[in-house]
Design an enzyme around this catalytic site. Structure first.
Site, PDB file in Angstrom:
ATOM      1  N   HIS A  21      18.929 -26.633 118.367  1.00 50.44           N
ATOM      2  CA  HIS A  21      19.507 -26.834 117.043  1.00 50.44           C
ATOM      3  C   HIS A  21      18.430 -26.979 115.960  1.00 50.44           C
ATOM      4  O   HIS A  21      17.595 -27.878 116.026  1.00 50.44           O
ATOM      5  CB  HIS A  21      20.397 -28.078 117.030  1.00 50.44           C
ATOM      6  N   THR A  69      27.466 -21.463 105.749  1.00 51.35           N
ATOM      7  CA  THR A  69      28.660 -22.206 106.169  1.00 51.35           C
ATOM      8  C   THR A  69      28.478 -22.877 107.521  1.00 51.35           C
ATOM      9  O   THR A  69      29.172 -23.850 107.822  1.00 51.35           O
ATOM     10  CB  THR A  69      29.889 -21.275 106.252  1.00 51.35           C
ATOM     11  N   HIS A  99      20.687 -19.258 111.650  1.00 46.19           N
ATOM     12  CA  HIS A  99      21.074 -17.983 112.249  1.00 46.19           C
ATOM     13  C   HIS A  99      20.646 -16.837 111.358  1.00 46.19           C
ATOM     14  O   HIS A  99      20.608 -16.964 110.129  1.00 46.19           O
ATOM     15  CB  HIS A  99      22.592 -17.919 112.485  1.00 46.19           C
TER      16      HIS A  99
HETATM   17  P1  5GP Z   1      26.784 -18.224 107.149  1.00 44.99           P
HETATM   18  O1  5GP Z   1      27.921 -18.123 106.180  1.00 44.99           O
HETATM   19  O2  5GP Z   1      26.528 -19.665 107.539  1.00 44.99           O
HETATM   20  O3  5GP Z   1      25.547 -17.484 106.758  1.00 44.99           O
HETATM   21  O4  5GP Z   1      27.287 -17.452 108.447  1.00 44.99           O
HETATM   22  C1  5GP Z   1      28.101 -18.018 109.410  1.00 44.99           C
HETATM   23  C2  5GP Z   1      28.726 -16.876 110.179  1.00 44.99           C
HETATM   24  O5  5GP Z   1      29.240 -17.394 111.392  1.00 44.99           O
HETATM   25  C3  5GP Z   1      29.887 -16.206 109.449  1.00 44.99           C
HETATM   26  O6  5GP Z   1      29.585 -14.822 109.270  1.00 44.99           O
HETATM   27  C4  5GP Z   1      31.068 -16.425 110.399  1.00 44.99           C
HETATM   28  O7  5GP Z   1      31.935 -15.315 110.460  1.00 44.99           O
HETATM   29  C5  5GP Z   1      30.403 -16.703 111.719  1.00 44.99           C
HETATM   30  N1  5GP Z   1      31.153 -17.592 112.597  1.00 44.99           N
HETATM   31  C6  5GP Z   1      31.685 -18.815 112.270  1.00 44.99           C
HETATM   32  N2  5GP Z   1      32.287 -19.365 113.341  1.00 44.99           N
HETATM   33  C7  5GP Z   1      32.113 -18.482 114.363  1.00 44.99           C
HETATM   34  C8  5GP Z   1      32.519 -18.500 115.739  1.00 44.99           C
HETATM   35  O8  5GP Z   1      33.159 -19.425 116.233  1.00 44.99           O
HETATM   36  N3  5GP Z   1      32.175 -17.422 116.497  1.00 44.99           N
HETATM   37  C9  5GP Z   1      31.480 -16.366 115.983  1.00 44.99           C
HETATM   38  N4  5GP Z   1      31.191 -15.343 116.828  1.00 44.99           N
HETATM   39  N5  5GP Z   1      31.067 -16.321 114.692  1.00 44.99           N
HETATM   40  C10 5GP Z   1      31.391 -17.356 113.894  1.00 44.99           C
HETATM   41 ZN    ZN Z   2      23.498 -26.356 116.510  1.00 45.55          ZN
END
Ligand code: 5GP
Ligand code: ZN
Length: 113
Positions: A46, A94, A99
């Protein structure tokens, strides 16, 4: 982190569509793909965001980046791809487990930078 969804995904406690795994890195398909190929590449350990990257953990982040060309080769992303890391509120992060989005599969259109 006990309550982190990506920690649970990396540990196999929540299902995901895996595309790559090694000792330090896990990569899987985004659940809400924005392009025909939309992957997430994460360190298994993490790290909340780019803001938490430091000299102690940067080698793990490098492992994620090193995995990306291997994944691109495996998945034949020969047309290229875009790598994005959102950090913090203004960037729309989010999920607070670092990532890298890997977007590919079509011309990606207008660039921010
Ligand atoms: P961020 O908005 O933080 O840059 O990207 C988070 C990403 O995680 C989003 O594109 C969202 O669709 C993806 N995501 C959120 N929850 C899950 C999940 O439970 N499984 C998968 N495979 N993707 C997820
Ligand atoms: Zn984590």
């Amino acid at each position: 982190m006990s309550n982190c969804i990506f920690c649970k995904i990396a540990a196999g406690e929540i299902k995901s569509a895996s595309v790559y795994e090694d000792e330090h890195v896990y990569a899987f398909k985004d659940i809400n793909p924005q392009t025909p190929v939309h992957l997430l590449v994460i360190p298994k350990k993490h790290i909340a965001s780019m803001n938490e990257m430091n000299a102690e953990n940067s080698a793990l982040v490098a492992k994620c980046l090193e995995a990306i060309p291997k994944i691109a080769k495996d998945l034949k992303l020969d047309g290229g791809y875009r790598v994005i890391a959102n950090c913090g509120a203004d960037a729309g992060q989010t999920v607070f487990h670092l990532h890298f989005h890997v977007l590919a599969g079509r011309p990606l259109g207008e660039k921010l930078v």
